[in-house]
Design a protein around this motif. Structure first.
Motif, PDB file in Angstrom:
ATOM      1  N   GLU A  48     -60.010   3.088   2.069  1.00 21.62           N
ATOM      2  CA  GLU A  48     -58.579   3.073   2.395  1.00 21.62           C
ATOM      3  C   GLU A  48     -57.816   2.181   1.416  1.00 21.62           C
ATOM      4  N   LEU A  49     -58.397   1.049   1.055  1.00 23.65           N
ATOM      5  CA  LEU A  49     -57.757   0.186   0.051  1.00 23.65           C
ATOM      6  C   LEU A  49     -57.650   0.901  -1.292  1.00 23.65           C
ATOM      7  N   ALA A  50     -58.691   1.649  -1.648  1.00 20.85           N
ATOM      8  CA  ALA A  50     -58.652   2.425  -2.889  1.00 20.85           C
ATOM      9  C   ALA A  50     -57.563   3.492  -2.821  1.00 20.85           C
ATOM     10  N   ARG A  51     -57.429   4.146  -1.688  1.00 19.20           N
ATOM     11  CA  ARG A  51     -56.403   5.183  -1.524  1.00 19.20           C
ATOM     12  C   ARG A  51     -54.998   4.580  -1.640  1.00 19.20           C
ATOM     13  N   GLN A  52     -54.781   3.420  -1.007  1.00 24.99           N
ATOM     14  CA  GLN A  52     -53.469   2.772  -1.040  1.00 24.99           C
ATOM     15  C   GLN A  52     -53.169   2.193  -2.421  1.00 24.99           C
ATOM     16  N   SER A  53     -54.176   1.568  -2.993  1.00 21.74           N
ATOM     17  CA  SER A  53     -54.077   0.971  -4.325  1.00 21.74           C
ATOM     18  C   SER A  53     -52.791   0.174  -4.519  1.00 21.74           C
ATOM     19  N   ASP A  54     -52.546  -0.749  -3.590  1.00 25.23           N
ATOM     20  CA  ASP A  54     -51.356  -1.601  -3.674  1.00 25.23           C
ATOM     21  C   ASP A  54     -51.469  -2.577  -4.834  1.00 25.23           C
ATOM     22  N   ALA A  55     -50.317  -2.990  -5.342  1.00 28.20           N
ATOM     23  CA  ALA A  55     -50.294  -4.009  -6.395  1.00 28.20           C
ATOM     24  C   ALA A  55     -50.917  -5.295  -5.861  1.00 28.20           C
ATOM     25  N   PHE A  56     -51.574  -6.012  -6.740  1.00 31.15           N
ATOM     26  CA  PHE A  56     -52.265  -7.246  -6.372  1.00 31.15           C
ATOM     27  C   PHE A  56     -51.414  -8.426  -6.818  1.00 31.15           C
ATOM     28  N   GLN A  57     -51.351  -9.451  -5.996  1.00 28.96           N
ATOM     29  CA  GLN A  57     -50.632 -10.673  -6.343  1.00 28.96           C
ATOM     30  C   GLN A  57     -51.628 -11.645  -6.987  1.00 28.96           C
ATOM     31  N   TYR A  58     -51.528 -11.828  -8.294  1.00 28.45           N
ATOM     32  CA  TYR A  58     -52.458 -12.681  -9.020  1.00 28.45           C
ATOM     33  C   TYR A  58     -52.036 -14.140  -8.931  1.00 28.45           C
ATOM     34  N   GLU A  59     -53.041 -15.013  -8.991  1.00 32.10           N
ATOM     35  CA  GLU A  59     -52.776 -16.445  -8.952  1.00 32.10           C
ATOM     36  C   GLU A  59     -52.000 -16.877 -10.187  1.00 32.10           C
ATOM     37  N   GLU A  60     -51.389 -18.023 -10.087  1.00 27.28           N
ATOM     38  CA  GLU A  60     -50.541 -18.543 -11.147  1.00 27.28           C
ATOM     39  C   GLU A  60     -51.274 -18.722 -12.479  1.00 27.28           C
ATOM     40  N   GLY A  61     -52.552 -19.038 -12.460  1.00 29.81           N
ATOM     41  CA  GLY A  61     -53.304 -19.271 -13.690  1.00 29.81           C
ATOM     42  C   GLY A  61     -53.617 -18.017 -14.486  1.00 29.81           C
ATOM     43  N   ILE A  62     -53.368 -16.849 -13.912  1.00 30.65           N
ATOM     44  CA  ILE A  62     -53.631 -15.580 -14.600  1.00 30.65           C
ATOM     45  C   ILE A  62     -52.432 -15.254 -15.493  1.00 30.65           C
ATOM     46  N   ALA A  63     -52.706 -14.911 -16.738  1.00 26.80           N
ATOM     47  CA  ALA A  63     -51.627 -14.564 -17.670  1.00 26.80           C
ATOM     48  C   ALA A  63     -50.807 -13.402 -17.109  1.00 26.80           C
ATOM     49  N   LEU A  69     -50.787  -5.649 -16.651  1.00 27.58           N
ATOM     50  CA  LEU A  69     -51.644  -4.570 -17.158  1.00 27.58           C
ATOM     51  C   LEU A  69     -52.593  -4.091 -16.068  1.00 27.58           C
ATOM     52  N   CYS A  70     -53.185  -5.010 -15.319  1.00 29.25           N
ATOM     53  CA  CYS A  70     -54.080  -4.621 -14.220  1.00 29.25           C
ATOM     54  C   CYS A  70     -53.336  -3.792 -13.185  1.00 29.25           C
ATOM     55  N   ASN A  71     -52.199  -4.286 -12.726  1.00 33.24           N
ATOM     56  CA  ASN A  71     -51.460  -3.568 -11.688  1.00 33.24           C
ATOM     57  C   ASN A  71     -50.943  -2.222 -12.177  1.00 33.24           C
ATOM     58  N   ARG A  72     -50.490  -2.167 -13.422  1.00 35.42           N
ATOM     59  CA  ARG A  72     -50.016  -0.888 -13.962  1.00 35.42           C
ATOM     60  C   ARG A  72     -51.181   0.085 -14.106  1.00 35.42           C
ATOM     61  N   SER A  73     -52.319  -0.410 -14.581  1.00 35.13           N
ATOM     62  CA  SER A  73     -53.499   0.444 -14.769  1.00 35.13           C
ATOM     63  C   SER A  73     -54.050   0.937 -13.439  1.00 35.13           C
ATOM     64  N   CYS A  74     -53.884   0.152 -12.387  1.00 37.17           N
ATOM     65  CA  CYS A  74     -54.397   0.503 -11.064  1.00 37.17           C
ATOM     66  C   CYS A  74     -53.294   1.047 -10.157  1.00 37.17           C
ATOM     67  N   SER A  75     -52.269   1.587 -10.760  1.00 32.61           N
ATOM     68  CA  SER A  75     -51.196   2.194  -9.975  1.00 32.61           C
ATOM     69  C   SER A  75     -51.726   3.415  -9.224  1.00 32.61           C
ATOM     70  N   ARG A  76     -51.227   3.612  -8.016  1.00 32.94           N
ATOM     71  CA  ARG A  76     -51.612   4.794  -7.228  1.00 32.94           C
ATOM     72  C   ARG A  76     -51.213   6.062  -7.973  1.00 32.94           C
ATOM     73  N   ASP A  77     -50.068   6.030  -8.649  1.00 29.24           N
ATOM     74  CA  ASP A  77     -49.569   7.190  -9.385  1.00 29.24           C
ATOM     75  C   ASP A  77     -50.122   7.161 -10.813  1.00 29.24           C
ATOM     76  N   PRO A  78     -50.986   8.125 -11.170  1.00 27.08           N
ATOM     77  CA  PRO A  78     -51.561   8.129 -12.519  1.00 27.08           C
ATOM     78  C   PRO A  78     -50.512   8.168 -13.627  1.00 27.08           C
ATOM     79  N   ALA A  79     -49.347   8.743 -13.368  1.00 26.04           N
ATOM     80  CA  ALA A  79     -48.305   8.836 -14.386  1.00 26.04           C
ATOM     81  C   ALA A  79     -47.750   7.459 -14.761  1.00 26.04           C
ATOM     82  N   LEU A  80     -47.929   6.457 -13.902  1.00 25.09           N
ATOM     83  CA  LEU A  80     -47.425   5.114 -14.179  1.00 25.09           C
ATOM     84  C   LEU A  80     -48.434   4.250 -14.947  1.00 25.09           C
TER      85      LEU A  80
END
Length: 175
Positions: A48-63, A69-80
């Motif tokens: 279900e998490l894979a199906r929803q594929s919501d954007a992830f909130q990364y910690e402050e130390g992550i560039a 790039l991670c959130n865009r690459s893991c967008s539910r919509d392949p066109a995005l």
């Protein structure tokens, strides 16, 4: 734990190169966080998490560039998503170049602060002053060679040169 939403639809035509981009993004997510993209108790909740594929909130130390790039690459919509693995790689390489430029700019900033401290000293060694100035200037300039858009290096170099000019004017050394 890495599955793209379209892999759950049962339509093999929906799985294409953008699915590979999703998998690359999910792998990068694990590199950054130490956890797979979809983590849950039980297979059904993980799917279900894979199906929803919501954007992830990364910690402050992550560039921010990598998080985006991670959130865009893991967008539910392949066109995005980035259009191909090559496009994903290019975005990652751009980030790495920017990262290297920022590291150089940060190191130059340390030399810059040393230069300013040395200028403030009542007596300073001209040779040491020149050496620390040259280290700062070289760092900023090299950073800008790698990434001409590095604002920190642009600003640092400008301030470094202005402080040196101001020092020479004050010391009545126009040459």
């Amino acid at each position: 734990a890495y599955m793209a939403p379209e892999m759950l639809d049962g339509n093999p035509r929906a799985v294409d190169g953008r699915t590979d981009v999703y998998l690359l993004g999910a792998t990068l997510h694990e590199v950054l966080t130490g956890q797979p993209r979809h983590v849950a108790d039980g297979l059904e909740r993980t799917l279900e998490l894979a199906r929803q594929s919501d954007a992830f909130q990364y910690e402050e130390g992550i560039a921010p560039e990598l998080a985006e790039l991670c959130n865009r690459s893991c967008s539910r919509d392949p066109a995005l998503r980035p259009g191909s693995a090559a496009e994903f790689r290019e975005a990652l390489q751009n980030h790495l170049a920017h990262w290297e430029a920022m590291l150089l700019s940060d190191a130059a900033g340390e030399h810059h602060r040393s230069f300013l401290r040395e200028l403030q000293a009542s007596e300073h060694d001209i040779g040491a002053l020149e050496q620390v100035f040259n280290k700062a200037r070289f760092g900023y300039e090299h950073s800008l060679l790698i990434w001409p858009g590095c604002l920190a290096a642009q600003k640092g170099l400008q301030e470094l040169l202005e402080s040196r000019i101001h020092h020479h004017v004050q010391a009545e050394q126009p040459e």
